[in-house]
Design a protein around this motif. Structure first.
Motif, PDB file in Angstrom:
ATOM      1  N   ALA A   1       0.802  -1.174   0.013  1.00 21.16           N
ATOM      2  CA  ALA A   1      -0.106  -0.010   0.096  1.00 21.16           C
ATOM      3  C   ALA A   1       0.951   1.332   0.013  1.00 21.16           C
ATOM      4  O   ALA A   1       0.609   2.190  -0.752  1.00 21.16           O
ATOM      5  N   PHE A   2       1.902   1.274   0.618  1.00 22.14           N
ATOM      6  CA  PHE A   2       2.864   2.302   0.876  1.00 22.14           C
ATOM      7  C   PHE A   2       3.401   2.689  -0.602  1.00 22.14           C
ATOM      8  O   PHE A   2       3.460   3.675  -1.111  1.00 22.14           O
ATOM      9  N   GLU A   3       3.919   1.541  -1.117  1.00 28.15           N
ATOM     10  CA  GLU A   3       4.310   1.814  -2.472  1.00 28.15           C
ATOM     11  C   GLU A   3       3.419   2.256  -3.282  1.00 28.15           C
ATOM     12  O   GLU A   3       3.634   2.899  -4.314  1.00 28.15           O
ATOM     13  N   ALA A   4       2.253   1.965  -3.318  1.00 25.92           N
ATOM     14  CA  ALA A   4       1.271   2.011  -4.511  1.00 25.92           C
ATOM     15  C   ALA A   4       0.796   3.576  -4.209  1.00 25.92           C
ATOM     16  O   ALA A   4       0.689   4.430  -5.057  1.00 25.92           O
ATOM     17  N   THR A   5       0.933   4.219  -2.865  1.00 23.31           N
ATOM     18  CA  THR A   5       0.485   5.627  -2.812  1.00 23.31           C
ATOM     19  C   THR A   5       1.734   6.387  -2.904  1.00 23.31           C
ATOM     20  O   THR A   5       1.662   7.745  -3.266  1.00 23.31           O
ATOM     21  N   ALA A   6       2.867   5.890  -2.706  1.00 23.68           N
ATOM     22  CA  ALA A   6       4.153   6.925  -2.730  1.00 23.68           C
ATOM     23  C   ALA A   6       4.442   6.931  -4.286  1.00 23.68           C
ATOM     24  O   ALA A   6       5.281   8.038  -4.672  1.00 23.68           O
ATOM     25  N   VAL A   7       4.181   5.861  -5.278  1.00 23.74           N
ATOM     26  CA  VAL A   7       4.942   5.896  -6.440  1.00 23.74           C
ATOM     27  C   VAL A   7       4.320   6.953  -7.242  1.00 23.74           C
ATOM     28  O   VAL A   7       4.917   7.572  -8.152  1.00 23.74           O
ATOM     29  N   GLY A   8       3.029   7.452  -7.193  1.00 23.06           N
ATOM     30  CA  GLY A   8       2.486   8.318  -7.785  1.00 23.06           C
ATOM     31  C   GLY A   8       3.081   9.899  -7.678  1.00 23.06           C
ATOM     32  O   GLY A   8       3.302  10.754  -8.514  1.00 23.06           O
TER      33      GLY A   8
ATOM     34  N   PRO B   1      -0.702   4.312   5.019  1.00 19.27           N
ATOM     35  CA  PRO B   1       0.266   4.480   3.716  1.00 19.27           C
ATOM     36  C   PRO B   1      -0.865   5.681   2.706  1.00 19.27           C
ATOM     37  O   PRO B   1      -0.352   6.792   2.268  1.00 19.27           O
ATOM     38  N   SER B   2      -2.134   5.780   2.851  1.00 17.17           N
ATOM     39  CA  SER B   2      -2.843   6.570   2.050  1.00 17.17           C
ATOM     40  C   SER B   2      -2.761   8.312   2.461  1.00 17.17           C
ATOM     41  O   SER B   2      -2.860   9.089   1.960  1.00 17.17           O
ATOM     42  N   ILE B   3      -2.363   8.277   3.852  1.00 17.78           N
ATOM     43  CA  ILE B   3      -2.444   9.398   4.343  1.00 17.78           C
ATOM     44  C   ILE B   3      -0.863  10.071   4.340  1.00 17.78           C
ATOM     45  O   ILE B   3      -0.704  11.245   3.907  1.00 17.78           O
ATOM     46  N   VAL B   4      -0.094   9.291   4.875  1.00 14.07           N
ATOM     47  CA  VAL B   4       1.261   9.739   4.861  1.00 14.07           C
ATOM     48  C   VAL B   4       2.144   9.249   3.703  1.00 14.07           C
ATOM     49  O   VAL B   4       3.176   9.893   3.441  1.00 14.07           O
ATOM     50  N   GLY B   5       1.771   8.361   3.012  1.00 18.75           N
ATOM     51  CA  GLY B   5       2.562   7.905   1.851  1.00 18.75           C
ATOM     52  C   GLY B   5       2.813   8.853   0.811  1.00 18.75           C
ATOM     53  O   GLY B   5       4.105   9.221   0.405  1.00 18.75           O
ATOM     54  N   PRO B   6       2.162   9.851   0.420  1.00 19.25           N
ATOM     55  CA  PRO B   6       2.614  10.968  -0.576  1.00 19.25           C
ATOM     56  C   PRO B   6       3.552  12.112   0.128  1.00 19.25           C
ATOM     57  O   PRO B   6       4.421  12.440  -0.565  1.00 19.25           O
ATOM     58  N   LEU B   7       3.275  12.219   1.388  1.00 20.98           N
ATOM     59  CA  LEU B   7       4.009  13.370   2.144  1.00 20.98           C
ATOM     60  C   LEU B   7       5.382  12.694   2.198  1.00 20.98           C
ATOM     61  O   LEU B   7       6.458  13.503   1.853  1.00 20.98           O
ATOM     62  N   VAL B   8       5.638  11.419   2.709  1.00 21.34           N
ATOM     63  CA  VAL B   8       6.734  10.741   2.959  1.00 21.34           C
ATOM     64  C   VAL B   8       7.432  10.706   1.652  1.00 21.34           C
ATOM     65  O   VAL B   8       8.672  10.907   1.350  1.00 21.34           O
ATOM     66  N   SER B   9       6.915  10.434   0.662  1.00 19.52           N
ATOM     67  CA  SER B   9       7.787  10.244  -0.743  1.00 19.52           C
ATOM     68  C   SER B   9       7.922  11.455  -1.329  1.00 19.52           C
ATOM     69  O   SER B   9       9.036  11.353  -1.901  1.00 19.52           O
ATOM     70  N   GLY B  10       7.215  12.592  -1.057  1.00 19.03           N
ATOM     71  CA  GLY B  10       7.457  13.843  -1.645  1.00 19.03           C
ATOM     72  C   GLY B  10       8.799  14.364  -0.738  1.00 19.03           C
ATOM     73  O   GLY B  10       9.780  14.887  -1.528  1.00 19.03           O
ATOM     74  N   THR B  11       8.993  14.199   0.428  1.00 18.01           N
ATOM     75  CA  THR B  11       9.928  14.562   1.404  1.00 18.01           C
ATOM     76  C   THR B  11      11.419  13.624   1.054  1.00 18.01           C
ATOM     77  O   THR B  11      12.406  14.441   0.812  1.00 18.01           O
ATOM     78  N   VAL B  12      11.162  12.256   0.758  1.00 13.72           N
ATOM     79  CA  VAL B  12      12.149  11.664   0.299  1.00 13.72           C
ATOM     80  C   VAL B  12      12.820  12.101  -1.259  1.00 13.72           C
ATOM     81  O   VAL B  12      14.025  12.090  -1.486  1.00 13.72           O
ATOM     82  N   THR B  13      11.912  12.349  -2.019  1.00 10.67           N
ATOM     83  CA  THR B  13      12.303  12.660  -3.397  1.00 10.67           C
ATOM     84  C   THR B  13      13.157  13.915  -3.471  1.00 10.67           C
ATOM     85  O   THR B  13      13.723  14.065  -4.233  1.00 10.67           O
ATOM     86  N   GLU B  14      12.562  14.884  -2.702  1.00  8.50           N
ATOM     87  CA  GLU B  14      13.327  16.277  -2.648  1.00  8.50           C
ATOM     88  C   GLU B  14      14.409  16.333  -1.988  1.00  8.50           C
ATOM     89  O   GLU B  14      15.273  16.937  -2.478  1.00  8.50           O
ATOM     90  N   HIS B  15      14.745  15.483  -0.867  1.00  5.80           N
ATOM     91  CA  HIS B  15      15.918  15.645  -0.133  1.00  5.80           C
ATOM     92  C   HIS B  15      16.870  14.506  -0.373  1.00  5.80           C
ATOM     93  O   HIS B  15      18.142  14.633  -0.299  1.00  5.80           O
ATOM     94  N   LEU B  16      16.328  13.216  -0.904  1.00  5.04           N
ATOM     95  CA  LEU B  16      17.425  12.111  -0.948  1.00  5.04           C
ATOM     96  C   LEU B  16      17.272  11.588  -2.484  1.00  5.04           C
ATOM     97  O   LEU B  16      18.278  10.992  -2.993  1.00  5.04           O
ATOM     98  N   GLY B  17      16.381  12.079  -3.079  1.00  2.00           N
ATOM     99  CA  GLY B  17      16.111  11.729  -4.458  1.00  2.00           C
ATOM    100  C   GLY B  17      15.137  10.395  -4.717  1.00  2.00           C
ATOM    101  O   GLY B  17      14.771   9.746  -3.671  1.00  2.00           O
ATOM    102  N   TRP B  18      14.547  10.565  -5.898  1.00  2.00           N
ATOM    103  CA  TRP B  18      13.452   9.486  -6.254  1.00  2.00           C
ATOM    104  C   TRP B  18      13.743   8.259  -6.032  1.00  2.00           C
ATOM    105  O   TRP B  18      12.897   7.325  -5.740  1.00  2.00           O
ATOM    106  N   ARG B  19      14.945   7.757  -6.402  1.00  2.00           N
ATOM    107  CA  ARG B  19      15.150   6.329  -6.377  1.00  2.00           C
ATOM    108  C   ARG B  19      15.155   5.782  -5.046  1.00  2.00           C
ATOM    109  O   ARG B  19      14.969   4.581  -4.947  1.00  2.00           O
TER     110      ARG B  19
END
Length: 468
Positions: free
Chosen positions: A47-54, A169-187
């Motif tokens: 679920a986390f992967e599904a919500t974060a990948v977008g 995951p539906s609540i925090v997934g996009p926020l965590v993914s955005g933070t990781v993408t911005e500071h560590l990279g999308w990979r």
């Protein structure tokens, strides 16, 4: 000896039935605790992967110079999962759910690694396809485990636990993914998850071995596997044609439909597309319910950003409430007091979903508040939670143990198939009417979904099997 041929000189393992039921036991007490924790953890990570990948996908596609292949990164996952769902059902019926579950988790993790290390867009798409193979194996195997390892009275609670695993995951997934993408990279959105997969696998493995046992040893049904391949290929061709409005796209569209329609008719239970009572209607309603809800949901953030000028973060968070109410609906259907009304709950859930689907269209009216879409979607989440969990319970109840894998696969194939077809059709109409710059294009997506959800309410009235 091929994989499809059982060893006839050795005794075949018999399917394991749930242990003697203790009326005081729950899914969180012995002997089910370790199994439940492991299964819910697997669902949580998927679920986390599904919500974060977008959130990470647009950045990944831009850095890999692959925006033209953006849609294929999504369709590649669903296309291969269509095939692996059927394979998982056959595999689970033959050898038990443990093997496809472990193989699926491994394939899902391998796909994440391929995506996270890709240096161009085509390998990234390949990684998403490998993820789909793993994800399809996992989801069907989990349903088979739920039917084998738990007594029937705990089935609704297991389905509620699966739904609850999507809330955080539906609540925090996009926020965590955005933070990781911005500071560590999308990979790192892709590379971090395979490490976490090890924990639930090790937690659940001993309990899975004890609880699920083997299958009936029957050979794989090659015909069903070939039909699954035909559905996957047909869906891929339709998805490709839906991205191209030129006349040249007509040929793959016709070929895709020619493959998909007859294969689907033969692969799903007889009577599915005429809503025959009982199991066929259960399978059909799963596709209608999921397809209309997810199909509309795919366009809501884009509508809020382009038409109501919300930030991408606020637009994404407008869907978060549905994750909570979805879990609430799943919890409500698991309560013993609602068991005698399970069929009515499914009808009510589809009516709530149809009502919610009108919300995004009404949000486009002048003067309508933007938060109306979030409120309506929370109502829809409640309805879908009632429906999806109830359908899982009814499927296992209507399936003999030796057919649980095949029927669980049919349920998931219906889900994925309707998602692909409805999203492809909506995308084609959306592009033909001018896309994100035109409010009418969004209305043309949402209104047909309302009508189809009302059809789903009628299908829900046919879930009760006929006598005998």
């Amino acid at each position: 000896m091929t994989a499809a041929e059982p060893q006839t000189d050795l005794p075949l393992p018999a399917p394991v039935r749930p242990p003697a039921d203790d009326a005081t036991a729950t899914v969180w007490t012995r002997p089910y605790r370790a199994l439940t924790v492991g299964m819910v953890s697997v669902v949580l990570l998927i679920a986390f992967e599904a919500t974060a990948v977008g959130t990470a996908m647009p950045v990944a596609a831009r850095e890999l110079d692959g925006l033209s292949l953006y849609a294929f990164a999504f369709s590649g996952y669903f296309t291969t999962s269509l095939f692996s769902m059927v394979l998982s059902g056959q595999w689970a019926d033959r050898s038990g759910p443990l093997q496809p579950l472990v193989a699926g988790i491994g394939g899902f993790a391998a796909g994440l690694v391929i995506c996270g290390t890709a240096q161009s867009m085509w390998p990234f798409v390949l990684g998403r396809a490998v993820q789909g193979l793993g994800g399809g194996l996992v989801i069907v195997a989990l349903y088979v485990v739920a039917g084998r390892a738990y007594p029937e009275r705990l089935g609704p609670t297991v389905m509620a636990a699966f739904a609850a695993a999507w809330v955080v995951p539906s609540i925090v997934g996009p926020l965590v993914s955005g933070t990781v993408t911005e500071h560590l990279g999308w990979r790192w959105v892709f590379l971090a998850i395979p490490v976490l997969v090890v924990v639930p696998l090790l937690t659940a493995l001993p309990a899975l071995r004890r609880a699920t046992g083997g299958g009936d040893g029957a050979p794989l049904d090659r015909r069903r596997v070939l039909l699954a391949g035909g559905i996957a290929l047909g869906a891929a061709l339709l998805q490709y044609a839906g991205q191209d409005l030129r006349r040249s796209a007509l040929a793959p569209a016709v070929l895709g439909a020619a493959l998909l329609v007859p294969c689907a008719l033969r692969l799903l239970p007889p009577g599915t597309f005429r809503a025959a009572r009982g199991l066929p209607s259960v399978v059909l309603l799963r596709g209608v319910a999921a397809g209309t809800f997810i199909g509309a949901e795919s366009f809501i953030p884009l509508m809020l950003v382009t038409q109501r000028h919300l930030s991408p973060t606020l637009a994404g968070l407008s869907l978060a409430g549905a994750g909570v109410t979805w879990a609430l609906g799943s919890y409500l259907q698991s309560r013993p007091r609602f068991e005698p009304h399970r069929y009515r709950l499914a009808v009510l859930g589809m009516l709530l979903s149809a009502l919610a689907l009108t919300g995004p269209a009404l949000t486009l009216l002048p003067g309508a508040p933007a938060y109306a879409a979030a409120i309506s979607w929370a109502v829809g989440g409640l309805g879908i939670g009632l429906v999806i969990a109830s359908l899982g319970v009814l499927l296992l109840r209507l399936s003999p143990p030796e057919e649980a894998g095949a029927n669980s696969a049919a349920l998931q194939v219906s889900d994925a198939l309707f998602n692909l077809v409805l999203i492809s059709a909506a995308g084609t109409v959306f592009a033909a009417l001018g896309g994100a710059g035109h409010a009418g294009a969004f209305v043309a997506v949402f209104v047909p979904m309302v009508g189809l959800a009302l059809v789903g309410a009628w299908v829900a009235s046919r879930l009760r099997p006929t006598a005998g």
